[in-house]
Enzyme design. Structure first.
Site, short mmCIF file in Angstrom:
data_model
loop_
_atom_site.label_atom_id
_atom_site.label_comp_id
_atom_site.label_asym_id
_atom_site.label_seq_id
_atom_site.Cartn_x
_atom_site.Cartn_y
_atom_site.Cartn_z
N ASP A 101 -27.49 2.31 21.43
CA ASP A 101 -27.78 2.06 19.87
C ASP A 101 -28.64 3.02 19.34
O ASP A 101 -29.64 2.62 18.61
CB ASP A 101 -28.40 0.53 19.60
CG ASP A 101 -27.21 -0.24 20.19
OD1 ASP A 101 -26.20 -0.12 20.08
OD2 ASP A 101 -27.84 -1.47 20.71
N GLU A 146 -19.89 -4.84 14.32
CA GLU A 146 -21.34 -4.63 14.24
C GLU A 146 -21.72 -3.23 13.98
O GLU A 146 -20.58 -2.36 13.93
CB GLU A 146 -21.92 -5.53 15.29
CG GLU A 146 -21.78 -4.66 16.84
CD GLU A 146 -22.34 -5.82 17.92
OE1 GLU A 146 -22.80 -6.72 17.74
OE2 GLU A 146 -22.02 -5.04 18.96
#
Length: 871
Positions: free
Chosen positions: A14, A190
Site C-alpha cells: 500500500d 478499496e
C-alpha cells in the site's frame, strides 16, 4: 513499456504517492509505525525511519485491538507542511479511522524533522455503511482539498477537507459516493487514488482481494469525471457507482495482484507507483515505479508487455535473462543441424525448472521433436500440484496432442484437442493462446482447435511448479525427446504473431553504452516461427537516433547479418539521446517481424574484468585492482594448476581495493578444506549490514551467496542444490544483473533467485576480502583459491566457462588439458579449419585432476585442431 528496474529495499504494501523533499524522493507504506523509503534517483530505494515509534493515543481508543500496524498512507505538501494521512483498523472490521500527521520536512537529517500527530480526520463505526481506510488526498482545480477513502461495504467515498487544517471541512460535511465493487463477480473494492490531469479527475481503485498471498486477486481499475465529486465513468461509459471501471493493470508474469496507485509528475514526465506481490519471492509485497503515458483520448496507459524465449544455448536461461531456468538431472544440450542448440530430455527424470512468475502468461509456444513413448508426457506443465495446472502433452489418452487447464482438479478441466497424432522424431511447432474468454491451439502454425468456453488463464491460479518436460502427476512419464525453443508471452498473440519470424540481435547488447567517435558494430540472425534459420538476404537493419527532438534514421536499411555505424565525435548525436538498432526479418511467405535494442551515450568506458592467477601475489593481470596478501597468506605452486592462493583458516586472507565492489560476476576455482560454517570465499562491502558474500557452507549446509543493503532483515540468499565438496577443486561463480542472481558450479547453473533486485555496487565499500568475513566471529577460509575472475558485467555462462586448450607435445605423445567443466562440452578434433574441417568427437575419456582435464593422445603425422563443443 516498463522503465528501469528498481533496486534496493523495495518491500512495501500500500505505497503512498511518491513525493520530493530536499532533493530526495520518499514513499510511505503499510506497516508497524508506518514504514518509509527514500531514493536519490527513483531507482535505488533505501529503508528510512518509521513515522510513529509509539501509536498516537487516539488510535487505540478509537479502534479496539489496534496494535500499531498502520495502513495505506498518502501524503501531500501544502501550507509549508507535509501532510501524511493514514488509516487505523483491524482486518475485516469497519471500526476504523483516518488520521493526519504533519512534518515541515521528510529528511530525517534535517534539524526541523519532527512528526506531529494532528489526530483523527474521519472515523467509521460498526453501524456505518462505509469503512474509513485507504485515504487519498488531492486539490481540485479551484484549490479545494478533498479526500477519497473506503473499502468493501458500500465502496469508495469522498469528503471535502479544510485546506488550512487538513481536517474535515465543517462547511461541507457531505459524504459523496464515487464507486462500488463489481457486484457480478463479487470483487471487493478499496485503495482509491484521485489524480487531476487536463480536463478530468481520474479515480483509480483496487478490485479483488489484497491479502491472500500469491492467491490475492487485486487488479487496478480506473474511471474519470469532469468534476471531482463525480460521476466517474469508465471507457465504456459505465458509472463506477454501478461497478464500472476500465482495467488498467492486472497480474502478469512475476507481478501478482498490483494495487494502490500513486502518481508523481516532474519535468513533463509522469510516473505511477504501486505495489505488486512478487511471484518469484513467495508473494513478497514489492514497490514499483513506472512511466505513465496518456492515450490520445485522455486515458492513462501502461504496457506491461513481456516475453521470454528459451533457445537452450548452453543452459536454461531465457534470452532476456528474466526467468532463468535450471536444467535438472543431467539433461544435455545438443546442436541440431536444422534448429541449432536444443535440450535433450531422456524421458526418465530430466526436465527444466523455472521461476514461478514465468507461468502467468497467455501464450505458450514450443518447437520440439518427440521420440514417442507412453501417453501424458509433458512439453510443459505449470501448476500447484494435481488440483490446478496448465499443460501441453504430445499425446493424451486419445492418441492426439492436448492442451489442458484447470483450477479445480480433473473434474474442472478445460481442453483443446488436436485432431491427429504427432509424427515421431519430427520437429513440430505447437502453440496455445488463452485470454480468459477462449483458447486456441495451433499445430505448425495453423489453428486446429478452439474452445470458446475456456475462461481460465494460468494466472487464474498462479502456478508455483513450473516445468518443461515434467508433469504435476508423479505417475506421468517425463518428456522423451528434444526441445529446440519455448516462447512465452504475457498476452495472447494473434494468429499472425504466432507464425511471425524471430529476429535476434546478438550485438550490440541491449542497454550497453557507446562513446563519441566510436564505430558500433551490429549483428544478428533470424529464424522462422518453427526455428528454421532464415537466409541473410531476409534481414534488414535500420539505425535510428532518438532524442527529445524526434527520431532520425542515420543508417540503413542494410541487408545481411550485420554491419556497423559511426557515432560522431561531438555534437548532439555523440552525447545526447540514444541509438535504436532495429532488425527486421521477412520469411519466404512475406511475414515480417522486427526486433530492436537501444544503446546509450557514456563518456568513458567503465567496463572492466580483473584476473587473479596468483603468479605475483594478488596482482590483477589486467591492471585494474591489485590486492595484497595479509597475515602470511601465500601463493604456493600446485603441481597441475600452478600458483594458487593458500589460506590456512586462521587469520590469513587477501584484501582487494574498494572499486572491486562494483562487480557483477565473480568466478573462481576453489578447493575448500572443510571446517565451520560461514567461511568466506569472498566478502565485499562496508560492514556487517552492507555486504555481498559467497560462503563455502551456510547454516543450510550448502554453498551460499548473500547480499544485503540493510542487515539480516533485508538479505537476499541464493543456495546451491548440493554442498560444496571438500578437498576437491570446484569451479564456483555468481552473476547479478540487478534483477536476479545466478549461481554456477563447474560450469552449470545450479541456483537462481529471480528477485535479487540489488547489485554489489549498491553495498560496496572499503572492506573487500578473499577468505575473510565482515563478521569478526566468522571463521576464516581454509583451503585454496585459483583463477579468480571478477567482472563489472554480468557474464553469460559462455564467457564464464570460455576455455583454452593447452597442448603439451613430446616425441611419443601429446597431452591436452582444459578446465574440468560439468556442462556437457566435449572434445572434438579436425584436420583442417573451415566448413570442410569435419569435426569429430574424441572418444578417449580425460582424467580430471585438480579441476583440470588431462588427455594423452598418440602423435599423428599431420596437423590436428581441437575444440570444445556440444554434441
Amino acid at each position: 513499456m516498463a522503465g528501469p528496474g528498481l533496486r534496493g529495499s523495495l518491500g512495501i504494501h500500500d505505497p503512498s504517492a511518491v513525493i520530493q523533499c530536499e532533493g530526495l524522493y520518499y514513499v510511505f507504506g503499510t506497516g508497524q509505525g508506518i514504514i518509509s523509503k527514500s531514493s536519490a534517483d527513483r531507482v535505488y530505494w533505501a529503508t528510512g525511519p518509521v513515522i510513529f515509534a509509539h501509536s498516537p493515543s487516539w488510535t487505540t481508543n478509537a479502534v479496539p485491538g489496534f496494535t500499531g500496524n498502520f495502513w495505506a498512507p498518502d501524503i501531500l505538501y501544502f501550507n509549508g507542511q507535509y501532510h501524511l494521512y493514514y488509516a487505523v483498523s483491524t482486518f475485516g472490521s469497519n471500526v476504523s479511522g483516518i488520521g493526519l500527521a504533519t512534518n515541515p520536512t521528510l529528511n530525517p537529517n534535517d534539524p526541523n524533522y519532527l512528526w506531529t500527530d494532528q489526530g483523527a480526520v474521519i472515523q467509521s463505526s460498526s453501524s456505518s455503511t462505509y469503512n474509513c481506510i485507504d485515504p487519498s488526498v488531492t486539490f481540485d482545480a479551484s484549490g479545494n482539498l478533498w479526500m477519497s477513502f473506503g473499502s468493501f461495504w458500500t465502496g469508495i467515498k469522498l469528503v471535502e477537507l479544510d485546506a488550512a487544517t487538513g481536517k474535515r471541512n465543517t462547511a461541507n460535511t457531505m459524504i459523496y459516493s464515487l464507486a462500488t465493487d463489481d457486484a457480478a463477480s463479487g470483487d471487493p473494492i478499496e485503495g482509491s487514488y484521485l489524480y487531476h490531469n487536463g480536463n478530468y479527475y481520474y479515480l483509480f481503485v483496487n478490485w479483488g482481494t489484497c491479502c491472500s498471498g500469491i492467491q490475492s486477486t487485486y487488479n487496478i481499475r480506473v474511471g474519470r469525471s469532469s468534476t471531482i465529486t463525480g460521476p466517474y465513468l469508465d471507457r465504456n461509459g459505465v458509472n463506477m457507482i454501478s461497478s464500472g471501471g476500465t482495467l488498467f493493470l492486472q497480474t502478469t508474469g512475476k507481478y501478482l495482484a498490483p494495487g494502490q496507485v500513486g502518481i508523481i509528475s516532474e519535468n513533463g514526465v509522469t510516473y505511477f507507483g504501486y505495489h505488486y506481490l512478487d511471484a518469484d519471492a513467495n508473494g513478497t509485497p514489492t514497490f514499483d515505479l513506472e512511466p505513465l503515458s496518456w492515450t490520445s483520448d485522455g486515458w492513462p496507459a501502461f504496457t506491461n508487455d513481456w516475453a521470454a524465449a528459451y533457445h537452450f544455448r548452453m543452459d536454461g536461461r531465457d534470452d532476456d535473462s528474466q526467468y532463468y531456468g535450471l536444467i535438472e538431472n543431467g539433461a544435455s544440450i545438443y546442436n541440431d543441424p536444422l534448429t541449432g542448440d536444443s535440450i535433450v530430455l531422456n524421458g526418465t527424470n530430466q526436465y527444466v525448472a523455472l521461476p514461478p512468475g514465468l507461468a502467468n502468461a497467455e501464450t505458450f509456444a514450443a518447437v520440439f521433436k518427440w521420440s514417442g513413448g507412453a501417453a501424458w508426457q509433458r512439453v510443459f506443465d505449470f501448476g500447484n500440484g494435481t488440483n490446478s495446472y496448465v499443460f501441453l502433452t504430445p499425446m493424451a489418452s486419445t492418441g492426439f496432442p492436448r492442451f489442458t487447464i484447470t483450477g479445480f482438479g480433473m473434474g474442472g478441466e478445460q481442453h483443446l484437442d488436436a485432431t491427429s497424432a504427432l509424427p515421431l522424431n519430427t520437429w513440430t511447432h505447437m502453440a496455445v493462446t488463452t485470454d480468459g474468454t477462449r483458447g486456441i491451439l495451433y499445430l505448425n502454425g495453423a489453428p486446429v482447435a478452439t474452445n470458446a468456453s475456456m475462461n481460465l488463464t494460468a494466472s487464474s491460479f498462479v502456478p508455483t511448479n513450473v516445468w518443461y518436460g515434467r508433469s504435476q502427476f508423479s505417475t506421468d512419464p517425463y518428456f522423451n525427446g528434444q526441445i529446440s525453443s519455448v516462447r512465452i508471452f504475457g498476452r495472447a498473440l494473434s494468429p499472425g504473431e504466432i507464425v511471425a519470424p524471430q529476429p535476434e540481435i546478438s550485438a550490440p547488447v541491449a542497454d550497453s553504452y557507446y562513446q563519441p567517435g566510436e564505430t558500433v558494430s551490429f549483428s544478428g540472425t533470424a529464424m522462422d516461427y518453427a526455428d528454421a534459420p532464415l537466409p541473410a538476404d531476409s534481414l534488414a537493419w535500420t539505425i535510428e537516433f532518438c532524442d527529445t527532438n524526434g527520431t532520425n534514421i542515420v543508417a540503413g536499411p542494410q541487408i545481411g547479418t550485420g554491419g556497423s555505424f559511426f557515432v560522431p565525435a561531438s555534437g548532439e548525436q555523440a552525447t545526447n539521446g540514444f541509438y535504436r538498432v532495429s532488425l527486421t526479418a521477412t520469411d519466404s511467405s512475406g511475414r515480417a517481424a522486427t526486433n530492436c535494442t537501444d544503446i546509450y551515450p557514456n563518456p568513458t568506458n567503465t567496463a572492466w574484468t580483473s584476473d587473479y592467477a596468483f603468479n605475483n601475489g594478488v596482482t590483477d593481470a589486467n591492471g585494474y585492482f591489485n590486492g595484497a596478501l595479509v597475515n602470511g597468506a601465500s601463493t604456493p605452486s600446485d603441481s597441475i594448476r600452478g600458483p594458487v592462493l593458500n589460506l590456512t583458516g586462521s587469520s590469513q586472507y587477501a584484501s582487494l581495493p574498494a572499486g572491486i565492489g562494483a562487480m557483477r560476476t565473480f568466478s573462481a576455482w576453489v578447493k575448500w578444506g572443510g571446517g565451520n560454517n560461514f567461511q568466506r570465499i569472498f566478502d565485499f562491502g562496508q560492514n556487517t549490514t552492507r555486504y555481498a558474500m559467497l560462503t563455502a557452507r551456510a547454516n543450510s549446509g550448502k554453498l551460499r551467496f548473500e547480499i544485503t543493503p540493510n542487515g539480516s532483515g533485508e538479505k537476499r540468499d541464493l543456495d546451491s542444490s548440493t554442498p560444496l565438496p571438500t578437498n576437491v577443486w570446484t569451479h564456483v561463480a555468481v552473476t547479478l544483473d540487478g534483477r536476479q542472481a545466478v549461481m554456477f558450479v563447474n560450469g552449470r547453473a545450479v541456483a537462481v533467485n529471480s528477485s535479487v533486485n540489488l547489485l554489489p555496487s549498491d553495498v560496496m565499500g572499503p572492506a573487500n576480502y578473499l577468505g575473510q568475513s565482515q563478521f569478526a566471529s566468522d571463521p576464516y577460509f581454509k583451503g585454496q583459491i585459483d583463477s579468480v575472475e571478477i567482472s563489472s558485467a554480468a557474464l553469460p555462462i559462455e564467457q564464464i566457462t570460455a576455455s583454452r586448450i593447452t597442448i603439451s607435445n613430446i616425441a611419443s605423445a601429446i597431452t591436452l588439458s582444459w578446465p574440468a567443466w560439468n556442462n556437457g562440452l566435449g572434445l572434438y578434433a579436425a584436420a583442417a579449419l573451415g566448413p570442410n574441417g569435419g569435426w569429430v568427437p574424441i572418444t578417449d575419456a580425460p582424467v580430471a585432476t585438480n579441476g583440470v582435464n588431462l588427455l594423452t593422445l598418440p602423435p599423428t603425422n599431420g596437423q590436428n585442431f581441437f575444440r570444445l563443443q556440444f554434441p
